[in-house]
Design a protein around this motif. Structure first.
Motif, PDB file in Angstrom:
ATOM      1  N   ILE A 113       0.842  -1.156   0.035  1.00  0.00           N
ATOM      2  CA  ILE A 113      -0.066  -0.262   0.061  1.00  0.00           C
ATOM      3  C   ILE A 113       1.008   1.256  -0.094  1.00  0.00           C
ATOM      4  O   ILE A 113       1.887   1.405   0.737  1.00  0.00           O
ATOM      5  N   THR A 114       0.637   2.353  -0.751  1.00  0.00           N
ATOM      6  CA  THR A 114       1.379   3.511  -0.719  1.00  0.00           C
ATOM      7  C   THR A 114       0.729   4.660   0.022  1.00  0.00           C
ATOM      8  O   THR A 114      -0.345   4.252   0.810  1.00  0.00           O
ATOM      9  N   LEU A 115       1.442   5.563   0.364  1.00  0.00           N
ATOM     10  CA  LEU A 115       0.998   6.702   1.241  1.00  0.00           C
ATOM     11  C   LEU A 115      -0.228   7.319   0.899  1.00  0.00           C
ATOM     12  O   LEU A 115      -1.193   7.214   1.733  1.00  0.00           O
ATOM     13  N   LEU A 116      -0.557   7.638  -0.434  1.00  0.00           N
ATOM     14  CA  LEU A 116      -1.773   8.148  -0.711  1.00  0.00           C
ATOM     15  C   LEU A 116      -2.583   7.334  -0.775  1.00  0.00           C
ATOM     16  O   LEU A 116      -3.920   7.507  -0.319  1.00  0.00           O
ATOM     17  N   SER A 117      -2.688   5.861  -1.069  1.00  0.00           N
ATOM     18  CA  SER A 117      -3.783   4.919  -1.018  1.00  0.00           C
ATOM     19  C   SER A 117      -4.322   4.773   0.445  1.00  0.00           C
ATOM     20  O   SER A 117      -5.336   4.623   0.802  1.00  0.00           O
ATOM     21  N   SER A 118      -3.271   4.824   1.384  1.00  0.00           N
ATOM     22  CA  SER A 118      -3.576   4.859   2.795  1.00  0.00           C
ATOM     23  C   SER A 118      -4.223   5.722   3.280  1.00  0.00           C
ATOM     24  O   SER A 118      -5.348   5.611   4.123  1.00  0.00           O
ATOM     25  N   PHE A 119      -3.869   7.056   2.945  1.00  0.00           N
ATOM     26  CA  PHE A 119      -4.689   8.362   3.333  1.00  0.00           C
ATOM     27  C   PHE A 119      -5.916   8.044   2.612  1.00  0.00           C
ATOM     28  O   PHE A 119      -7.112   8.307   3.603  1.00  0.00           O
ATOM     29  N   ILE A 120      -6.175   7.901   1.664  1.00  0.00           N
ATOM     30  CA  ILE A 120      -7.490   7.699   0.974  1.00  0.00           C
ATOM     31  C   ILE A 120      -8.561   6.833   1.777  1.00  0.00           C
ATOM     32  O   ILE A 120      -9.524   7.322   1.978  1.00  0.00           O
ATOM     33  N   ARG A 121      -7.972   5.394   1.860  1.00  0.00           N
ATOM     34  CA  ARG A 121      -9.026   4.500   2.346  1.00  0.00           C
ATOM     35  C   ARG A 121      -9.323   4.953   3.970  1.00  0.00           C
ATOM     36  O   ARG A 121     -10.376   4.606   4.384  1.00  0.00           O
ATOM     37  N   ASN A 122      -8.359   5.627   4.338  1.00  0.00           N
ATOM     38  CA  ASN A 122      -8.823   5.780   6.038  1.00  0.00           C
ATOM     39  C   ASN A 122      -9.311   6.941   6.356  1.00  0.00           C
ATOM     40  O   ASN A 122     -10.071   7.240   6.994  1.00  0.00           O
ATOM     41  N   ILE A 123      -9.339   8.331   5.360  1.00  0.00           N
ATOM     42  CA  ILE A 123      -9.984   9.176   5.567  1.00  0.00           C
ATOM     43  C   ILE A 123     -11.489   8.963   5.002  1.00  0.00           C
ATOM     44  O   ILE A 123     -12.407   9.492   5.633  1.00  0.00           O
ATOM     45  N   LEU A 124     -11.733   7.937   4.174  1.00  0.00           N
ATOM     46  CA  LEU A 124     -13.074   7.680   3.949  1.00  0.00           C
ATOM     47  C   LEU A 124     -13.914   6.706   4.785  1.00  0.00           C
ATOM     48  O   LEU A 124     -14.877   6.374   4.802  1.00  0.00           O
ATOM     49  N   ARG A 125     -13.051   6.427   6.001  1.00  0.00           N
ATOM     50  CA  ARG A 125     -13.672   5.727   7.177  1.00  0.00           C
ATOM     51  C   ARG A 125     -14.685   6.475   7.487  1.00  0.00           C
ATOM     52  O   ARG A 125     -15.926   5.845   8.212  1.00  0.00           O
ATOM     53  N   LEU A 126     -14.743   7.840   7.422  1.00  0.00           N
ATOM     54  CA  LEU A 126     -15.751   8.764   7.989  1.00  0.00           C
ATOM     55  C   LEU A 126     -17.086   8.497   7.157  1.00  0.00           C
ATOM     56  O   LEU A 126     -18.227   8.654   7.652  1.00  0.00           O
ATOM     57  N   ILE A 127     -17.005   8.002   6.005  1.00  0.00           N
ATOM     58  CA  ILE A 127     -18.345   7.726   5.114  1.00  0.00           C
ATOM     59  C   ILE A 127     -18.566   6.399   5.408  1.00  0.00           C
ATOM     60  O   ILE A 127     -20.019   5.899   5.616  1.00  0.00           O
ATOM     61  N   ASP A 128     -17.892   5.443   5.356  1.00  0.00           N
ATOM     62  CA  ASP A 128     -18.012   4.138   5.728  1.00  0.00           C
ATOM     63  C   ASP A 128     -18.761   3.862   6.904  1.00  0.00           C
ATOM     64  O   ASP A 128     -19.470   2.754   7.097  1.00  0.00           O
ATOM     65  N   SER A 129     -18.318   4.755   7.895  1.00  0.00           N
ATOM     66  CA  SER A 129     -18.936   4.477   9.142  1.00  0.00           C
ATOM     67  C   SER A 129     -20.446   5.098   9.507  1.00  0.00           C
ATOM     68  O   SER A 129     -21.203   4.729  10.544  1.00  0.00           O
ATOM     69  N   LEU A 130     -21.010   5.482   8.357  1.00  0.00           N
ATOM     70  CA  LEU A 130     -22.336   6.186   8.285  1.00  0.00           C
ATOM     71  C   LEU A 130     -23.438   4.976   8.183  1.00  0.00           C
ATOM     72  O   LEU A 130     -22.995   4.075   7.450  1.00  0.00           O
ATOM     73  N   PRO A 131     -24.772   5.125   8.627  1.00  0.00           N
ATOM     74  CA  PRO A 131     -25.185   6.106   9.544  1.00  0.00           C
ATOM     75  C   PRO A 131     -24.514   5.808  10.937  1.00  0.00           C
ATOM     76  O   PRO A 131     -24.287   6.879  11.986  1.00  0.00           O
ATOM     77  N   THR A 132     -24.332   4.585  11.338  1.00  0.00           N
ATOM     78  CA  THR A 132     -23.612   4.376  12.672  1.00  0.00           C
ATOM     79  C   THR A 132     -23.072   3.146  12.613  1.00  0.00           C
ATOM     80  O   THR A 132     -23.428   1.978  11.788  1.00  0.00           O
ATOM     81  N   GLY A 133     -21.963   2.789  13.470  1.00  0.00           N
ATOM     82  CA  GLY A 133     -21.690   1.175  13.626  1.00  0.00           C
ATOM     83  C   GLY A 133     -21.091   0.808  12.424  1.00  0.00           C
ATOM     84  O   GLY A 133     -21.154  -0.598  12.034  1.00  0.00           O
ATOM     85  N   TYR A 134     -20.292   1.491  11.302  1.00  0.00           N
ATOM     86  CA  TYR A 134     -19.895   0.944  10.059  1.00  0.00           C
ATOM     87  C   TYR A 134     -20.856   0.197   9.143  1.00  0.00           C
ATOM     88  O   TYR A 134     -20.483  -0.563   8.629  1.00  0.00           O
TER      89      TYR A 134
END
Length: 268
Positions: A113-134
Motif C-alpha cells: 500500500i502506498t502513502l496516498l492509498s493509505s490516506f484515501i482509504r482511511n479518510i473515507l472511514r468517515l463515510i463508511d461508518s455512516l449512519p452508525t456502527g460502520y
C-alpha cells in the motif's frame, strides 16, 4: 470455509494468487483495533483531566476543564483515524488487529500500500461508518465481489490473508542453495519498516536480476556487478560500501534480496 481467491498479473506476466479477507476476519481485526484505541482514549482522557485539575490551581485558563476537553477531542479524533493510516503504511498494510488475525491491506496490483492509498482509504472511514456502527462499510464488504468498502474502491486496495509458511521442505533454487551454503538468512540483517519503504519496484527488479544471475556470472563480472549494485542499494540501509570485500557485499545484497522478496513477491 470457502475463501474467494483473486489472481493478479504483474507487468512481468507473473500470476499471483491472493486469498481475500471476508467480513468475519476484517470485523475481528477491527474489533481488536477498536479495543486498543478505546483503551488509549480512556487512559489519555483521565490523564488530561488529572493534569488540567492540577494546572487549574495555578491558572484560571484551565478552570472548568474546557481546554482539557478540547484537547481530548482533538487528540482522540487524530488517534482514531491516524492509527489506521500510520500502521497500514508503516507496518506493511497491517494494523495491530490485522496482525493478530493474519490479514493485510495491499494494492489491487499486488504491491504494498502506498502513502496516498493509505490516506484515501482511511479518510473515507468517515463515510463508511455512516449512519452508525460502520453500517455502510459492512454492507459493501458483504455484497462486493472482492469484499471492498468505499475506501478500498476509491484507494484501489484489497484486504488479503497473510501467507502462511509452508512446513514441507521444498526444492531450493540456485540462489537459495548459495545462501544456505553461506549460512545466510533474513535474521542476518535487520531492516525496519521505514527503511523498507525507501526501496522501490525498480530496486527489487535490479536485485532480483542480480540474484537470478549470481551463480552463472564469472568471478570478475560478478565482483563488478556486486559493487555497482551495492553502491546503489546498500546506502539506503545505512551500509557503507567503502572498505568492504566483495564477499561481504555479496552477503549483504543476498540477505537484502530475501527482505525485498517478502515485500514484493506475494505467494499466498
Amino acid at each position: 470455509m470457502n475463501y474467494e481467491q483473486m489472481e493478479v498479473k504483474t507487468p512481468e506476466y507473473v500470476s499471483l494468487q491472493f486469498r481475500l479477507a471476508g467480513l468475519g476476519s476484517r470485523a475481528a481485526a477491527f474489533i481488536i483495533d477498536q479495543i486498543l484505541i478505546w483503551l488509549f482514549n480512556i487512559v489519555f482522557f483521565l490523564s488530561v483531566l488529572l493534569v488540567s485539575d492540577k494546572l487549574a490551581s495555578y491558572s484560571t485558563f484551565f478552570e472548568g476543564s474546557t481546554v482539557a476537553i478540547a484537547i481530548v477531542i482533538i487528540v482522540i479524533f487524530i488517534v482514531n483515524y491516524g492509527y489506521f493510516f500510520f500502521f497500514e503504511f508503516f507496518s506493511g498494510g497491517r494494523t495491530l488487529g490485522k496482525k493478530v488475525v493474519g490479514i493485510r491491506v495491499i494494492q489491487d496490483n499486488g504491491h504494498s500500500i502506498t502513502l496516498l492509498s493509505s490516506f484515501i482509504r482511511n479518510i473515507l472511514r468517515l463515510i463508511d461508518s455512516l449512519p452508525t456502527g460502520y453500517f455502510l462499510g459492512i454492507i459493501m464488504i458483504f455484497f462486493h465481489s472482492k469484499h471492498k468498502r468505499l475506501g478500498d474502491l476509491v484507494a484501489g486496495t484489497i484486504v488479503v490473508h497473510e501467507r502462511k509458511a509452508k512446513r514441507k521442505k521444498k526444492k531450493l533454487t540456485g540462489i537459495e542453495k548459495e545462501m544456505e551454503e553461506r549460512g545466510l538468512s533474513k535474521e542476518s540483517l535487520v531492516i525496519d519498516e521505514w527503511t523498507m519503504k525507501s526501496f522501490k519496484e525498480k530496486d527489487w527488479k535490479l536485485l532480483k536480476t542480480y540474484a537470478s544471475r549470481f551463480r552463472q556470472l564469472p568471478d570478475t563480472e560478478r565482483d563488478q556487478m556486486t559493487r555497482q549494485i551495492a553502491e546503489l542499494l546498500l546506502p539506503k540501509i545505512g551500509v557503507e560500501t567503502a572498505g568492504k570485500t566483495a564477499n561481504d557485499l555479496e552477503n549483504t545484497l543476498l540477505v537484502l534480496y530475501l527482505h525485498l522478496r517478502d515485500e514484493w513477491e506475494f505467494e499466498l
